[in-house]
Scaffold this active site. Structure first.
Site, short mmCIF file in Angstrom:
data_model
loop_
_atom_site.label_atom_id
_atom_site.label_comp_id
_atom_site.label_asym_id
_atom_site.label_seq_id
_atom_site.Cartn_x
_atom_site.Cartn_y
_atom_site.Cartn_z
N TYR A 118 -27.01 1.91 21.48
CA TYR A 118 -26.77 2.86 20.38
C TYR A 118 -27.85 3.95 20.32
CZ TYR A 118 -24.38 -1.49 19.40
OH TYR A 118 -23.64 -2.62 19.52
N TYR A 169 -18.21 -7.37 12.36
CA TYR A 169 -18.63 -6.85 13.67
C TYR A 169 -18.17 -7.82 14.75
CZ TYR A 169 -21.19 -5.40 17.73
OH TYR A 169 -21.48 -4.99 19.00
N ASP A 175 -15.00 -15.80 15.09
CA ASP A 175 -15.99 -15.23 15.98
C ASP A 175 -17.35 -15.81 15.60
OD1 ASP A 175 -17.91 -13.73 17.25
OD2 ASP A 175 -17.05 -11.78 16.75
N LYS A 212 -23.89 -15.30 22.79
CA LYS A 212 -25.30 -15.14 22.39
C LYS A 212 -26.19 -16.36 22.68
CE LYS A 212 -25.22 -11.07 19.68
NZ LYS A 212 -24.19 -10.49 18.82
C1 LIG Z 1 -23.06 -9.73 19.27
C2 LIG Z 1 -21.73 -10.04 18.75
C3 LIG Z 1 -20.57 -9.74 19.50
C4 LIG Z 1 -20.62 -9.02 20.83
O1 LIG Z 1 -21.29 -9.75 21.81
P1 LIG Z 1 -21.89 -8.98 23.11
O2 LIG Z 1 -22.41 -10.10 23.95
O3 LIG Z 1 -22.94 -8.05 22.60
O4 LIG Z 1 -20.75 -8.25 23.74
C5 LIG Z 1 -19.35 -10.08 18.95
N1 LIG Z 1 -19.26 -10.69 17.75
C6 LIG Z 1 -20.35 -11.00 17.03
C7 LIG Z 1 -20.18 -11.72 15.73
C8 LIG Z 1 -21.62 -10.67 17.49
O5 LIG Z 1 -22.70 -10.97 16.75
#
Ligand SMILES: *Cc1c(COP(=O)(O)O)cnc(C)c1O
Length: 436
Positions: free
Chosen positions: A21, A154, A255, A284
């Site tokens: 970003y 997000y 997610d 992550k």
């Molecule tokens: C970081 C994140 C993503 C994206 O993951 P990347 O490995 O950066 O592509 C998707 N959803 C959530 C909730 C996140 O925190």
């Protein structure tokens, strides 16, 4: 290859390199990190910073961990990579077995991919292909292909993922012509501890009522809306979303890319509400921050639906799917987490965050302070200038990277009491005297 000097590195960075970003004409300074160990990042100028970010939720065991290092070193001598089409290997088998065992009951099938955003793309495709297949079987049923998301959510930066991010902070206006048009409910108004009131879910329920015929799935981040606002919400909300999805025959995608692997105090955020989503995204912290790896899990209902339909196969297959190095270090990281007393550890961190950050409530420029698990958030009244405030944090010997009006930390779980105290003292000192 010859080593680069510190000033050469800075010059190459300024001239050629994008950061997350970022602008290339007006770049925010990047700090040159030479090495990292435990909870410390070591800068090229010799300074050491206590890490409050876990490299964006991922380095839960800290840096340069001997067990994780060894897992990678051992695997590299056996096999670094081999294609996953038509091939299986032990590191992937081990990882998928573990993920099925530790995630909520009913999630039985695992799709491995390279990053969180891709795992969200995979989840969206699974949901859409599921209804596509069903639609073929039950002629006349309307195609269900849209997604209902929450404001302030997000889910990543690729196109499908972006389409379900908050329309404002997700920069939808930039890509308006190309993004799929999804539906958005208001973000959960309830805090984590708030007593449940059915009005909290009214907006989402209304949208389901009106649009369920065209909806493939609801997507959300369980319990903690991360990068879209750092807001914790009530487990009752999550429970009600699960019930409503069943009632209106819409799939639920959780997610847990940020919340997974203990961050909120449960191994997975869904456990707070004791629910099983139809589809689950992980990423992550899965490899302890060592390698990029993500997973999308689904129930047998979903995999059967996709595979018994017209397509017959699920249409995705990354080149580096199931990368053995990434799977090996994920196995070691999950093992390390599960064999530690992580629940007590997170609870201790939560207590310390609560008492340590509480004084910020009295600051003139602070709107709110909140903590859950190993996440602490100070919400300022005005957005902060990242470059400016970051410089002040670095001067205090701490690594904190705010966005907007959220100054937040989610340190590695291994952080000592003293280091966490130092980290929070630094934050309080900077925030108290900060003005734009
Ligand atoms: C970081 C994140 C993503 C994206 O993951 P990347 O490995 O950066 O592509 C998707 N959803 C959530 C909730 C996140 O925190």
């Amino acid at each position: 290859m010859e080593h680069l000097t510190t000033s050469q590195i800075a010059e190459i960075d300024q001239q050629h390199i994008w950061h997350p970003y970022s602008s290339l004409t007006n770049p925010i300074p990047a700090y040159h990190v030479e090495s990292a160990s435990g909870v410390r990042l070591k800068l090229a100028d010799g300074r050491e910073l206590i890490d409050g970010m876990s490299s964006w939720w991922s380095a839960i065991h800290g840096y340069n961990h001997p067990t994780l290092n060894l897992a990678l070193k051992d695997q590299v001598d056996v096999m670094s990579h081999v294609m996953f089409g038509g091939i299986i290997h032990e590191p992937a088998a081990q990882l998928c077995k573990t993920l099925v065992n530790i995630t909520p009951e009913g999630l039985e099938k695992v799709f491995l991919s390279d990053s969180g955003s891709v795992s969200v793309e995979v989840a969206l495709k699974m949901a859409i292909q599921y209804w596509y297949s069903k639609g073929v079987k039950n002629k006349g049923q309307q195609r269900k292909s849209r997604i209902l998301s929450l404001r302030k959510g997000y889910h990543g930066d690729t196109f499908g993922a972006m389409s379900v991010c908050d329309p404002v902070t997700g920069m939808h206006h930039l890509f308006n012509d190309t993004l799929p048009k999804q539906l958005f409910s208001e973000s959960p108004r309830c805090g984590f501890h708030d007593e449940w009131d059915e009005s909290y879910i009214a907006d989402l329920k209304g949208l389901l009522e009106k649009h369920s015929h065209e909806l493939a799935a609801v997507i959300l981040e369980p319990i903690l809306q991360g990068t879209g606002g750092m807001h914790f919400y009530s487990p009752s909300y999550l429970k009600r979303v699960r019930e409503l999805c069943d009632e209106y025959d819409v799939l639920l995608i959780a997610d847990e890319i940020a919340t997974g692997f203990g961050r909120t105090g449960k191994l997975f955020g869904c456990e707070w509400a004791d629910i099983t989503p139809d589809i689950l995204c992980l990423g992550k912290a899965m490899t302890g921050g060592y390698m990029t790896l993500a997973a999308t899990l689904c129930t047998t209902k979903i995999s059967d639906g996709i595979c018994n339909g017209e397509a017959g196969v699920f249409m995705h297959g990354p080149t580096f799917m199931g990368n053995p190095l990434a799977c090996s270090v994920a196995n070691a990281s999950i093992d390390l987490l599960l064999s530690s007393n992580w629940q007590m550890r997170i609870l201790d961190i939560e207590q310390q965050l609560k008492s340590g950050l509480a004084p910020a409530m009295a600051f003139d420029n602070v709107a709110d302070v909140r903590c859950l698990g190993a996440v602490g958030v100070i919400e300022t009244k005005q957005p902060v200038d990242v470059a400016k405030i970051q410089k002040q944090f670095v001067a205090e010997g701490i690594w904190v990277r705010p966005f907007g009006s959220r100054v937040y930390i989610m340190p590695p779980y291994i952080i000592s009491k003293d280091d966490l105290d130092t980290l929070m003292r630094g934050i309080l000192k900077v925030v108290e005297h900060y003005s734009a």
